[in-house]
Design a protein around this motif. Sequence first.
Motif, PDB file in Angstrom:
ATOM      1  N   THR A  11       5.254 -16.151   4.080  1.00 22.90           N
ATOM      2  CA  THR A  11       4.905 -16.613   2.727  1.00 22.90           C
ATOM      3  C   THR A  11       5.036 -15.547   1.647  1.00 22.90           C
ATOM      4  OG1 THR A  11       2.572 -16.122   3.173  1.00 22.90           O
ATOM      5  CG2 THR A  11       3.327 -18.372   3.604  1.00 22.90           C
ATOM      6  N   ASN A  12       5.197 -14.278   2.013  1.00 19.22           N
ATOM      7  CA  ASN A  12       5.205 -13.214   1.012  1.00 19.22           C
ATOM      8  C   ASN A  12       6.292 -12.188   1.297  1.00 19.22           C
ATOM      9  OD1 ASN A  12       2.578 -13.676  -0.657  1.00 19.22           O
ATOM     10  ND2 ASN A  12       1.901 -13.850   1.469  1.00 19.22           N
ATOM     11  N   THR A  13       6.705 -11.501   0.232  1.00 21.33           N
ATOM     12  CA  THR A  13       7.636 -10.386   0.338  1.00 21.33           C
ATOM     13  C   THR A  13       7.061  -9.202  -0.425  1.00 21.33           C
ATOM     14  OG1 THR A  13       9.621 -11.754   0.590  1.00 21.33           O
ATOM     15  CG2 THR A  13       9.939  -9.528  -0.282  1.00 21.33           C
ATOM     16  N   ARG A  14       7.045  -8.049   0.233  1.00 19.58           N
ATOM     17  CA  ARG A  14       6.547  -6.819  -0.394  1.00 19.58           C
ATOM     18  C   ARG A  14       7.641  -5.757  -0.306  1.00 19.58           C
ATOM     19  NH1 ARG A  14       1.456  -4.455  -1.211  1.00 19.58           N
ATOM     20  NH2 ARG A  14       0.518  -6.297  -0.254  1.00 19.58           N
ATOM     21  N   ILE A  15       7.926  -5.123  -1.419  1.00 20.71           N
ATOM     22  CA  ILE A  15       8.960  -4.091  -1.447  1.00 20.71           C
ATOM     23  C   ILE A  15       8.356  -2.800  -1.987  1.00 20.71           C
ATOM     24  CG2 ILE A  15      11.156  -3.392  -2.492  1.00 20.71           C
ATOM     25  CD1 ILE A  15      11.968  -6.346  -2.365  1.00 20.71           C
ATOM     26  N   THR A  16       8.612  -1.718  -1.274  1.00 23.55           N
ATOM     27  CA  THR A  16       8.029  -0.421  -1.610  1.00 23.55           C
ATOM     28  C   THR A  16       9.137   0.601  -1.819  1.00 23.55           C
ATOM     29  OG1 THR A  16       6.096  -0.945  -0.250  1.00 23.55           O
ATOM     30  CG2 THR A  16       6.401   1.364  -0.884  1.00 23.55           C
ATOM     31  N   LEU A  17       9.000   1.381  -2.857  1.00 20.65           N
ATOM     32  CA  LEU A  17       9.884   2.517  -3.099  1.00 20.65           C
ATOM     33  C   LEU A  17       9.191   3.777  -2.600  1.00 20.65           C
ATOM     34  CD1 LEU A  17      12.409   3.873  -4.396  1.00 20.65           C
ATOM     35  CD2 LEU A  17      11.080   3.999  -6.528  1.00 20.65           C
ATOM     36  N   TRP A  18       9.885   4.493  -1.733  1.00 22.79           N
ATOM     37  CA  TRP A  18       9.359   5.736  -1.161  1.00 22.79           C
ATOM     38  C   TRP A  18      10.166   6.910  -1.689  1.00 22.79           C
ATOM     39  CZ3 TRP A  18       5.509   5.424   2.844  1.00 22.79           C
ATOM     40  CH2 TRP A  18       5.232   4.114   3.252  1.00 22.79           C
ATOM     41  N   ARG A  19       9.481   7.979  -1.994  1.00 23.76           N
ATOM     42  CA  ARG A  19      10.161   9.214  -2.398  1.00 23.76           C
ATOM     43  C   ARG A  19       9.639  10.352  -1.537  1.00 23.76           C
ATOM     44  NH1 ARG A  19       8.900   9.385  -7.563  1.00 23.76           N
ATOM     45  NH2 ARG A  19      10.775   8.285  -8.282  1.00 23.76           N
ATOM     46  N   ASP A  20      10.533  10.930  -0.713  1.00 19.19           N
ATOM     47  CA  ASP A  20      10.165  12.032   0.176  1.00 19.19           C
ATOM     48  C   ASP A  20       8.948  11.690   1.019  1.00 19.19           C
ATOM     49  OD1 ASP A  20      12.269  13.529  -0.892  1.00 19.19           O
ATOM     50  OD2 ASP A  20      11.000  14.321  -2.497  1.00 19.19           O
ATOM     51  N   GLY A  21       8.954  10.473   1.572  1.00 19.92           N
ATOM     52  CA  GLY A  21       7.924  10.070   2.505  1.00 19.92           C
ATOM     53  C   GLY A  21       6.655   9.513   1.897  1.00 19.92           C
ATOM     54  N   LYS A  22       6.585   9.417   0.583  1.00 23.48           N
ATOM     55  CA  LYS A  22       5.394   8.898  -0.074  1.00 23.48           C
ATOM     56  C   LYS A  22       5.733   7.635  -0.861  1.00 23.48           C
ATOM     57  CE  LYS A  22       3.061  13.363  -0.548  1.00 23.48           C
ATOM     58  NZ  LYS A  22       2.429  14.331  -1.502  1.00 23.48           N
ATOM     59  N   ALA A  23       4.861   6.625  -0.759  1.00 20.30           N
ATOM     60  CA  ALA A  23       5.054   5.390  -1.512  1.00 20.30           C
ATOM     61  C   ALA A  23       4.739   5.631  -2.976  1.00 20.30           C
ATOM     62  CB  ALA A  23       4.153   4.295  -0.960  1.00 20.30           C
ATOM     63  N   VAL A  24       5.712   5.346  -3.847  1.00 20.78           N
ATOM     64  CA  VAL A  24       5.519   5.619  -5.274  1.00 20.78           C
ATOM     65  C   VAL A  24       5.404   4.358  -6.116  1.00 20.78           C
ATOM     66  CG1 VAL A  24       6.607   7.887  -5.181  1.00 20.78           C
ATOM     67  CG2 VAL A  24       8.019   5.879  -5.623  1.00 20.78           C
ATOM     68  N   SER A  25       5.885   3.225  -5.607  1.00 21.25           N
ATOM     69  CA  SER A  25       5.730   1.968  -6.341  1.00 21.25           C
ATOM     70  C   SER A  25       5.861   0.799  -5.372  1.00 21.25           C
ATOM     71  CB  SER A  25       6.759   1.838  -7.465  1.00 21.25           C
ATOM     72  OG  SER A  25       8.071   1.695  -6.948  1.00 21.25           O
ATOM     73  N   VAL A  26       5.161  -0.284  -5.713  1.00 20.66           N
ATOM     74  CA  VAL A  26       5.155  -1.484  -4.871  1.00 20.66           C
ATOM     75  C   VAL A  26       5.307  -2.704  -5.771  1.00 20.66           C
ATOM     76  CG1 VAL A  26       3.884  -2.860  -3.193  1.00 20.66           C
ATOM     77  CG2 VAL A  26       3.619  -0.371  -3.206  1.00 20.66           C
ATOM     78  N   ALA A  27       6.109  -3.650  -5.333  1.00 19.20           N
ATOM     79  CA  ALA A  27       6.229  -4.946  -6.006  1.00 19.20           C
ATOM     80  C   ALA A  27       6.177  -6.034  -4.947  1.00 19.20           C
ATOM     81  CB  ALA A  27       7.521  -5.030  -6.800  1.00 19.20           C
ATOM     82  N   ALA A  28       5.559  -7.158  -5.277  1.00 21.10           N
ATOM     83  CA  ALA A  28       5.398  -8.233  -4.302  1.00 21.10           C
ATOM     84  C   ALA A  28       5.584  -9.586  -4.959  1.00 21.10           C
ATOM     85  CB  ALA A  28       4.019  -8.146  -3.647  1.00 21.10           C
ATOM     86  N   THR A  29       5.931 -10.568  -4.142  1.00 20.88           N
ATOM     87  CA  THR A  29       6.084 -11.940  -4.616  1.00 20.88           C
ATOM     88  C   THR A  29       5.658 -12.903  -3.516  1.00 20.88           C
ATOM     89  OG1 THR A  29       7.625 -13.542  -5.554  1.00 20.88           O
ATOM     90  CG2 THR A  29       8.482 -12.099  -3.849  1.00 20.88           C
ATOM     91  N   GLN A  30       5.184 -14.062  -3.914  1.00 17.23           N
ATOM     92  CA  GLN A  30       4.748 -15.063  -2.942  1.00 17.23           C
ATOM     93  C   GLN A  30       5.915 -15.967  -2.548  1.00 17.23           C
ATOM     94  OE1 GLN A  30       1.296 -16.847  -4.897  1.00 17.23           O
ATOM     95  NE2 GLN A  30      -0.065 -15.553  -3.707  1.00 17.23           N
ATOM     96  N   VAL A  31       6.928 -15.354  -2.017  1.00 15.05           N
ATOM     97  CA  VAL A  31       8.088 -16.060  -1.471  1.00 15.05           C
ATOM     98  C   VAL A  31       8.402 -15.438  -0.120  1.00 15.05           C
ATOM     99  CG1 VAL A  31      10.525 -16.621  -1.747  1.00 15.05           C
ATOM    100  CG2 VAL A  31       9.032 -16.573  -3.754  1.00 15.05           C
ATOM    101  N   GLY A  32       8.593 -16.285   0.866  1.00 15.85           N
ATOM    102  CA  GLY A  32       8.939 -15.812   2.195  1.00 15.85           C
ATOM    103  C   GLY A  32       9.893 -16.771   2.863  1.00 15.85           C
ATOM    104  N   VAL A  33      10.028 -16.635   4.179  1.00 13.49           N
ATOM    105  CA  VAL A  33      11.014 -17.457   4.883  1.00 13.49           C
ATOM    106  C   VAL A  33      10.588 -18.918   4.974  1.00 13.49           C
ATOM    107  CG1 VAL A  33      11.876 -15.494   6.202  1.00 13.49           C
ATOM    108  CG2 VAL A  33      10.034 -16.900   7.141  1.00 13.49           C
ATOM    109  N   ARG A  34       9.303 -19.207   4.717  1.00 16.25           N
ATOM    110  CA  ARG A  34       8.883 -20.611   4.689  1.00 16.25           C
ATOM    111  C   ARG A  34       9.663 -21.391   3.639  1.00 16.25           C
ATOM    112  NH1 ARG A  34       2.787 -22.138   3.044  1.00 16.25           N
ATOM    113  NH2 ARG A  34       3.547 -21.231   1.096  1.00 16.25           N
ATOM    114  N   ASP A  35       9.991 -20.728   2.534  1.00 19.57           N
ATOM    115  CA  ASP A  35      10.741 -21.396   1.478  1.00 19.57           C
ATOM    116  C   ASP A  35      12.135 -21.797   1.960  1.00 19.57           C
ATOM    117  OD1 ASP A  35       8.968 -20.997  -1.115  1.00 19.57           O
ATOM    118  OD2 ASP A  35       8.890 -19.132   0.001  1.00 19.57           O
ATOM    119  N   THR A  36      12.738 -20.949   2.787  1.00 19.48           N
ATOM    120  CA  THR A  36      14.038 -21.297   3.364  1.00 19.48           C
ATOM    121  C   THR A  36      13.901 -22.472   4.327  1.00 19.48           C
ATOM    122  OG1 THR A  36      14.751 -18.989   3.209  1.00 19.48           O
ATOM    123  CG2 THR A  36      15.994 -20.422   4.679  1.00 19.48           C
ATOM    124  N   ALA A  37      12.845 -22.424   5.159  1.00 19.33           N
ATOM    125  CA  ALA A  37      12.642 -23.498   6.133  1.00 19.33           C
ATOM    126  C   ALA A  37      12.409 -24.848   5.446  1.00 19.33           C
ATOM    127  CB  ALA A  37      11.462 -23.155   7.034  1.00 19.33           C
TER     128      ALA A  37
END
Length: 333
Positions: A11-37
């Motif tokens: 149901t959800n997708t989360r995307i994280t940007l990492w810089r040199d091993g540290k998470a610097v930003s996160v974005a998420a949306t309530q869309v997942g593979v259920r929408d495809t199904a």
Amino acid sequence: MKILTIDTGTTNTRITLWRDGKAVSVAATQVGVRDTAITGSRSKLDEAVRDTIAAALEKGRTTADDVDLVLASGMITSNVGLHEIPHVLAPAGIADLARGMESELLPHIFSKPIWFVPGVRNDVENIGLHNCEEMDMMRGEEVEVMGLIERLSLRGPAMLIMPGSHSKFVCIDENNQITGCVTTLSGELLHIITHNTILADSLDRDFATEINPEMLLAGAELAKRIGLGRACFNVRTLDQFTIYQRNDRANFLLGAVLGADLLTLKNSNAIRMRPGIDVIIAGKPILKQALALLVQNDDYFSGDVTVVPDDLQPQLAGLGAIAVARARKLVTP
């Protein structure tokens, strides 16, 4: 090194940007593979992943050209995801996951290739009624396990309990290989019972807000003795004929549902739990507390019980995906 990790579930997708091993930003949306199904089309998932990548890059003040590596894990590797790849057979360690990775260029989503991390399934063949309970699989939890191993400096054997909509119980051996898993619908059951049954009124359509050990253990004991369905109905009895409050009744229900999970853990042929194995519990605070209490009060379990601190849980999927990529030599140590 700048890395994007994509974690897509049902149901959800989360995307994280990492810089040199540290998470610097996160974005998420309530869309997942259920929408495809549901729709039979990947267009909504394609759009969601593309737009969420853009949002993570914008938050991190980074452009697509600056990204060195893109990693994806979870249900995004299933037949209703962006690129299907086969499960790796258990027992599977980080090296096996690394060998199973596949790269795919999807220019309508991102300008650089995306590396997909495979899921893991139990090694069961010729499945029928005689052995279907032995089969189980995961897509996404395997990288969370690798993230926990790295973050906790964990050395197996251990049983990892990860409650959620679909609760997962994952066993690792002394070499930190995943030897098997088992799944229950406890989270979905708890949600449906609380919101969409005759018990909704007795629970004010809400979950337990704090743990009441007496009620939690009582619910688990009754479910073990007379079954989950009858134990659940007793929530209404407690509402109609006793002075127990809403949170007490919610604890009783929580104990009944999670107690059924412990029956699965002790008796499933998919995972073969041993009484003396150490137990590691991750997940939402209320569920972690509840499961720890139930395990500690069950004479079957004799190993150490560790509850993962809240501050060590964020970004486990991304951390694990990077660890797998490092084993594939896609990431500089």
